[in-house]
Design an enzyme around this catalytic site. Structure first.
Site, PDB file in Angstrom:
ATOM      1  N   LEU A 141      31.946  14.093 -33.048  1.00 47.03           N
ATOM      2  CA  LEU A 141      31.375  14.592 -34.443  1.00 47.03           C
ATOM      3  C   LEU A 141      30.620  15.970 -34.269  1.00 47.03           C
ATOM      4  O   LEU A 141      30.803  16.793 -35.517  1.00 47.03           O
ATOM      5  CB  LEU A 141      30.469  13.574 -34.934  1.00 47.03           C
ATOM      6  CG  LEU A 141      31.305  12.222 -34.993  1.00 47.03           C
ATOM      7  CD1 LEU A 141      30.326  11.119 -35.583  1.00 47.03           C
ATOM      8  CD2 LEU A 141      32.725  12.123 -35.886  1.00 47.03           C
ATOM      9  N   GLU A 188      25.742   5.541 -24.529  1.00 46.20           N
ATOM     10  CA  GLU A 188      25.356   4.918 -23.272  1.00 46.20           C
ATOM     11  C   GLU A 188      26.357   5.329 -22.085  1.00 46.20           C
ATOM     12  O   GLU A 188      26.029   5.290 -20.974  1.00 46.20           O
ATOM     13  CB  GLU A 188      25.784   3.260 -23.392  1.00 46.20           C
ATOM     14  CG  GLU A 188      24.346   2.824 -23.968  1.00 46.20           C
ATOM     15  CD  GLU A 188      24.681   1.638 -24.837  1.00 46.20           C
ATOM     16  OE1 GLU A 188      24.118   0.439 -24.169  1.00 46.20           O
ATOM     17  OE2 GLU A 188      25.206   1.365 -25.854  1.00 46.20           O
TER      18      GLU A 188
HETATM   19 MO1  MOS Z   1      21.451   0.278 -26.161  1.00 41.76          MO
HETATM   20  S1  MOS Z   1      21.006  -0.425 -24.251  1.00 41.76           S
HETATM   21  O1  MOS Z   1      22.414  -1.142 -26.528  1.00 41.76           O
HETATM   22  O2  MOS Z   1      19.966   0.742 -27.045  1.00 41.76           O
END
Ligand code: MOS
Length: 763
Positions: free
Chosen positions: A656, A730
């Site tokens: 994005l 993540e």
């Molecule tokens: Mo993340 S560890 O789901 O904030």
């Protein structure tokens, strides 16, 4: 079949086949490296964290922590604390209102997300070392802190289970892991391993880690005639509202949780923790607004982190590098009041083909603070074990580790059997390998030297699933041609306020400055937590639903005009551009939103919608992928390791905003460098007490520890997600520790299988 699967499969019968988002390929602002809209406010101090709001009549709370892990508080001597200047009250469980215990996390249930289901500060029981046993309220924070240090506790001590080593023998298999089975078995993996031409069988260890967000947890709670307002450093304003309502037994509509700016969370502010509840209860008890700003030590003691883990990975292969056996068995810690088995085996469920697969997880119950989500919980340490083992196998095979991964690339999900929604791992490897000049590395250990520094390169796969959670959004267009988007959303530094503006502007066909995004407030339409790398995607889906509803209403209004150029148009025939709705077949013919509202004599028009259940995640195997390449320099006399070069190439669908996305991935990699080399929470196993609850002794990476991190994106849209995007929050940390361990092996010939890879392990 899990309840979630049943639910989703029932829902899927009512949801038409997912067609690619029509906006894919038609974006103007999406995909551009636009500066953060809140950047200036942040660097000039205009953006305030929860604890920084000036509130009249405010008092300060400071917790007292238990020094035992298990037992009862038999006596609290509060006299010195109460006599301290400025002290208003010293609150103990006896003073507390009766509260219901919070509910543990449950997928798709926005009010259930506590990391622990213990009753909060309701009796004299102690469940972990560091649990709050008293709360001092004073006029200033310093007075509260000083008085808290004067509280004396007597305990009836029970013998705690605080040793992972002793607990292992009693490890049990959890019922499920985030709705998935704890064990996956395909064929006879042990037999295949025993008969494999080449095999690796090793144990990988990792310690307990703590998030260490820049902003320690803080809350300001204000009661006003039965209405509660909480300024809170949370990753989940909507959920905190519902959980506070549940715990205090009050109407959610009387609660407002506000968090416009959060100084990082990494999962540590996603669960529902004690500190907020204590602030709210204290404000009720002393009848003044209360601020509870945890010290760094307070965060270490009362908010859980990443589990300790021990993982066996065993791989069997043919001489030409085809996996015949893939085994990963993980033992992690979760206390009985948390019941969270971190999903270490999830990457192995989806990354490689193998003739036989056996993946299993067990948990050890220790008397400690609840473990919780911490950036790629499970996947971060799971990839350390899996991707280290792959490297060891490549060395045994005398094969390039990138080729080994290419050889075992599946064309369907290896354990679920479903189609991939979109998977470009091999492209990510090619992109990364060429940027890193991987071809020029010498695979022979100890072959590259610069004075006393041994140099090596390593590589590993990054993986994180694509998750979407239903949420709501409200969108308003106004007669001056401007628009506002309202979502409860949480911004803790990842750029959600910026990317959601880009999305809404494109979806509405408006110039970027004409759109406003309001967020960080539980009184707005509810959105999922900023967690599981799912917030952006979840909000995109909700905003898309709201905008489509709004545009259909605009078209209906416009078609009241018998002269309209859109008279015969169907919604599907239209494009949103130039601040209006135009015929896709002839974009010179259309009408502006302002004109539609003017003709209808409306100052504004609003629509609110909730996105559908994420049935696509059942139908397809959906994840982001990446390839982490790094170079390290290891000092041959001190064992000091320096990461000197990094290239990460990622397949996260449509990007994005390359600027905020690059920053997210760099942040994940930085956190992975800490995980690999320096971070470790140290427990005294006799008492279960954390011995290094401070940033002085828990070393997170600083500038000198981090090289330039070069990020590349495949940028290929996923046809089954809004805008073709997938989560990026993540995946950056995954594969990092393995890439570093693999590079250290290449530099030194030493294979380190336990994190963090500190100097002593290399001496
Ligand atoms: Mo993340 S560890 O789901 O904030």
């Amino acid at each position: 079949m899990s309840i979630l699967q049943t639910l989703l499969e029932t829902a899927s019968r009512f949801v038409p086949d997912d067609k690619p988002d029509p906006l894919i390929g038609g974006q103007v602002f999406v995909g551009r490296a636009i500066d953060r809209v809140d950047g200036a406010a942040k660097v000039t101090g205009g953006a305030r964290f929860s604890a920084e709001h000036p509130i009249e009549n405010l008092v300060h709370a400071e917790p007292v922590f238990s020094s035992i892990s298990k037992g009862k508080v038999t006596h609290l001597d509060l006299s010195a604390a109460k006599a301290h200047p400025g002290v208003i009250a010293v609150i103990t469980p006896e003073d507390m209102p009766r509260l219901k215990p919070p509910s543990l996390f449950s997928l798709l249930k926005p009010d259930k997300f506590a990391a622990s289901n213990l009753p909060i500060f309701q009796d004299n029981r102690v469940y972990w070392n560091g649990q709050v046993i008293a709360l001092v309220i004073a006029e200033t924070h310093e007075q509260a802190q000083e008085a808290a240090s004067l509280v004396r506790a007597q305990y009836e001590v029970e013998s705690p289970a605080s040793s992972f080593e002793s607990g292992k023998a009693k490890a049990t298999m959890p019922k499920d892991i985030l709705g998935e089975p704890p064990e996956v078995k395909i064929g006879d993996a042990e037999l295949n391993l025993a008969t494999a031409a080449v095999r690796i069988d090793a144990i990988y260890k990792s310690p307990y880690y703590s998030h260490c967000a820049l902003e320690p947890h803080a809350s300001i709670a204000l009661w006003d005639e039965g209405k509660l307002t909480v300024l809170d450093s949370t990753q989940h304003v909507s959920g905190y509202k519902l959980s506070l309502a549940q715990v205090f037994g009050i109407d959610p509509d009387s609660i407002r949780v506000i968090a416009p700016f959060v100084g990082g969370g990494f999962g540590g502010k996603a669960g529902f923790w004690w500190n907020t509840v204590l602030a709210v209860a204290a404000a009720k008890i002393v009848q003044r607004p209360v601020k509870l700003a945890l010290s760094r030590e307070g965060v270490f003691r009362t908010v859980g982190g990443r589990t300790i883990a021990e993982q066996r990975v065993a791989l069997g292969a043919t001489r030409d590098g085809h996996l015949t056996s893939l085994i990963q068995g993980c033992i992690t810690v979760t206390p009985s009041h948390a019941r969270y088995a971190e999903q270490c085996t999830f990457p192995a469920r989806h990354l490689y083909t193998a003739d036989a697969i056996h993946l299993s997880q067990h948990v050890v119950d220790l008397d400690m603070v609840a473990n919780t989500w911490m950036r790629a919980p499970g996947e971060s340490i799971g990839t350390f074990a899996l991707e280290s083992a792959l490297d060891e196998l490549a060395i045994e095979l005398q094969m390039d580790p990138v080729d080994l991964r290419r050889n075992n690339e599946p064309n369907r999900d290896p354990t679920k059997g479903t189609e991939f929604s979109s998977r470009r791992l091999i492209e990510a490897y090619s992109l990364g390998a060429s940027a890193f000049e991987w071809k020029s590395r010498n695979p022979v250990p100890c072959s590259q030297r610069d004075g006393s520094w041994l140099i090596g390169q390593g590589v590993a796969t990054a993986y994180y699933p694509a998750i979407r959670i239903p949420g709501s959004a409200r969108v308003r267009v106004e007669s001056d041609g401007r628009a506002k988007v309202f979502v409860a959303a949480n911004e803790m530094g990842m750029g959600v306020a910026t990317t959601q503006l880009q999305h809404a502007a494109d979806r509405l066909g408006l110039p970027l400055p004409h759109v406003e995004f309001q967020y960080g407030d539980s009184s707005l339409p509810s959105s999922p937590m900023a967690g599981g790398s799912c917030q952006t995607l979840s909000i995109l889906a909700a905003v898309r639903s709201a905008i489509e509803k709004l545009q259909r209403e605009l078209l209906k209004l416009e078609q009241r005009d018998s002269e309209s150029v859109l008279k015969a148009a169907k919604y599907e025939d239209l494009l949103a551009l130039n601040s209006g709705l135009y015929l896709a077949s002839d974009t010179s013919r259309g009408v502006t939103i302002a004109e539609i509202l003017r003709k209808a004599d409306l100052p504004f028009l609003e629509a609110e919608a909730t996105s559908s259940l994420p049935v696509e995640t059942l139908k397809y195997s959906m994840a982001s992928y990446g390839a982490q390449f790094c170079e390290v320099r290891v000092n041959d006399s001190t064992g000091e390791t320096r990461v000197s070069r990094w290239v990460g190439a990622f397949d996260c669908g449509t990007i994005l905003n390359p600027k905020t996305a690059t920053s997210q991935l760099q942040g994940g990699i930085v956190m992975g460098i800490g995980m690999a080399l320096t971070e470790e929470v140290l427990f005294d196993e006799r008492s279960g007490r954390i011995m290094n609850p401070s940033l002085a002794e828990y070393h997170v990476p600083v500038h000198l520890d981090v090289p330039h991190i070069d990020i590349h994106f495949c940028g290929i849209p996923d046809p089954h997600t809004p805008l073709g995007a997938r989560g990026i929050g993540e995946i950056g940390i995954t594969g990092v520790a393995a890439a570093i361990a693999n590079a250290i092996y290449n530099a030194t010939g030493k294979r380190i299988q336990s994190l963090p890879i500190t100097l002593d392990k290399l001496m």
